[in-house]
Design an enzyme around this catalytic site. Sequence first.
Site, mmCIF file in Angstrom:
data_model
loop_
_atom_site.group_PDB
_atom_site.id
_atom_site.type_symbol
_atom_site.label_atom_id
_atom_site.label_comp_id
_atom_site.label_asym_id
_atom_site.label_seq_id
_atom_site.Cartn_x
_atom_site.Cartn_y
_atom_site.Cartn_z
ATOM 1 N N GLY A 145 -8.996 -9.312 -0.165
ATOM 2 C CA GLY A 145 -7.724 -9.784 0.384
ATOM 3 C C GLY A 145 -7.279 -11.140 -0.116
ATOM 4 O O GLY A 145 -6.138 -11.307 -0.556
ATOM 5 N N LYS B 274 -20.100 -15.391 2.976
ATOM 6 C CA LYS B 274 -21.510 -15.070 3.196
ATOM 7 C C LYS B 274 -22.192 -14.421 2.003
ATOM 8 O O LYS B 274 -21.675 -13.481 1.409
ATOM 9 C CB LYS B 274 -21.633 -14.136 4.409
ATOM 10 N N ARG C 66 0.825 -1.209 0.000
ATOM 11 C CA ARG C 66 0.000 0.000 0.000
ATOM 12 C C ARG C 66 0.862 1.262 0.000
ATOM 13 O O ARG C 66 0.458 2.284 -0.551
ATOM 14 C CB ARG C 66 -0.954 -0.005 1.197
#
Length: 401
Positions: free
Chosen positions: A358, A208, A36
């Site tokens: 991720g 989910k 990052r």
Amino acid sequence: MAKLTVEDLPLEGKKVLMRVDFNVPIKDGVVGDDNRIVAALPTIKYVIDHGGRAILFSHLGRIKKEEDKPGLSLRPVAERLSNLLNKPVTFVPVTEGKQLEDAIDNMKNGDVLLVQNTRYEDVKDGEYVKRESGNDPELGKYWASLGDVFVNDAFGTAHRKHASNVGIATNMPGKAAAGYLMEKEIKFLGDAVDNPERPFVAILGGAKVSDKIGVIDNLLDKADKIIIGGGMAYTFYAAKGIKVGNSLVEKDKIDVAKQILDKAGDKLVLPIDNVVADKFNNDADTRVVEGDIDDGWMALDIGPKSVEEFKNVLKDAKTVVWNGPMGVFEMPNFAKGTLEIGKFLGTLTDATTIVGGGDSTAAVKELGVADKLTHISTGGGASLTYLEGNELPGIAAISDK
């Protein structure tokens, strides 16, 4: 792009406030993964090469009490950034006050300064007050007063309304621009969702259905095919009446899954076989099954036939967006489906390939195919919000051209 970019701003001699995303892992005072930080370098270098004074703001982790602060200082990030830029970076260990103001006043053209973790402002006098993460208007106004122009290059927080992105931008009308990383994210994700070259295939994984309902709903009107993997697939199995054994199922979302299946028709592509295990453990007994999953067994990865079926759907795609793993990626024995899909994406040289989230990002990096993909998004939550078709406050607050 309809928004101002860093190249539209006057920079020579200006105090350039920059929101970057330096939310990186730190252990024993050392940055573990500097991706990052590296991603922000092009914008930082552009600012200082054009005579600007770069004043950087970033959050790191979550701070809910005073004891959280020492372990979440940005000092190690300043040291790593200094190495990457090959020049000194002034670190200011506070987020407001005379020490910060004096340090900024002493800057010369081309200097770089990093302000302490913006989330230090979330705790004051031992109280959890959320000044940064709650977008306290006075804090945004104060930070804006420290500079002449503002550059937001933190796509990873663009879905959040914080004082250090929306607060500063709101107080600098006509002077808030997107950095190169933000501009790139808006371009690739925006084009993929709103103007894709077809066929457009979305791959959605993760645990989910509830996390991805908005994304699926938005993409059903835009994508040609949506591949479903990961734990969320088994809520769809349950909606179709397929036995799921002990697999992860959101029982309260089965009716929603039925509605999505009815609306999707043949657009939704589910796994046709699965790697099942007798317990949630890397060393569990496993087998590959098609169709019903017996009681006592749980699906933890897609099977080899599913991999081939997904590759068949992807092979002619011209635009691919991937968010979420195909199985329990953190366990090596159930990472194969995710890795196989990542490897195949690296072969699609005629397609625009965009990866976010991720585990998906980790997979393509582990395989060494990251440089063969068009774009790897730096914001998991932000990219999901974008794919849902929702406005991102951090982008909305950037000044229009």
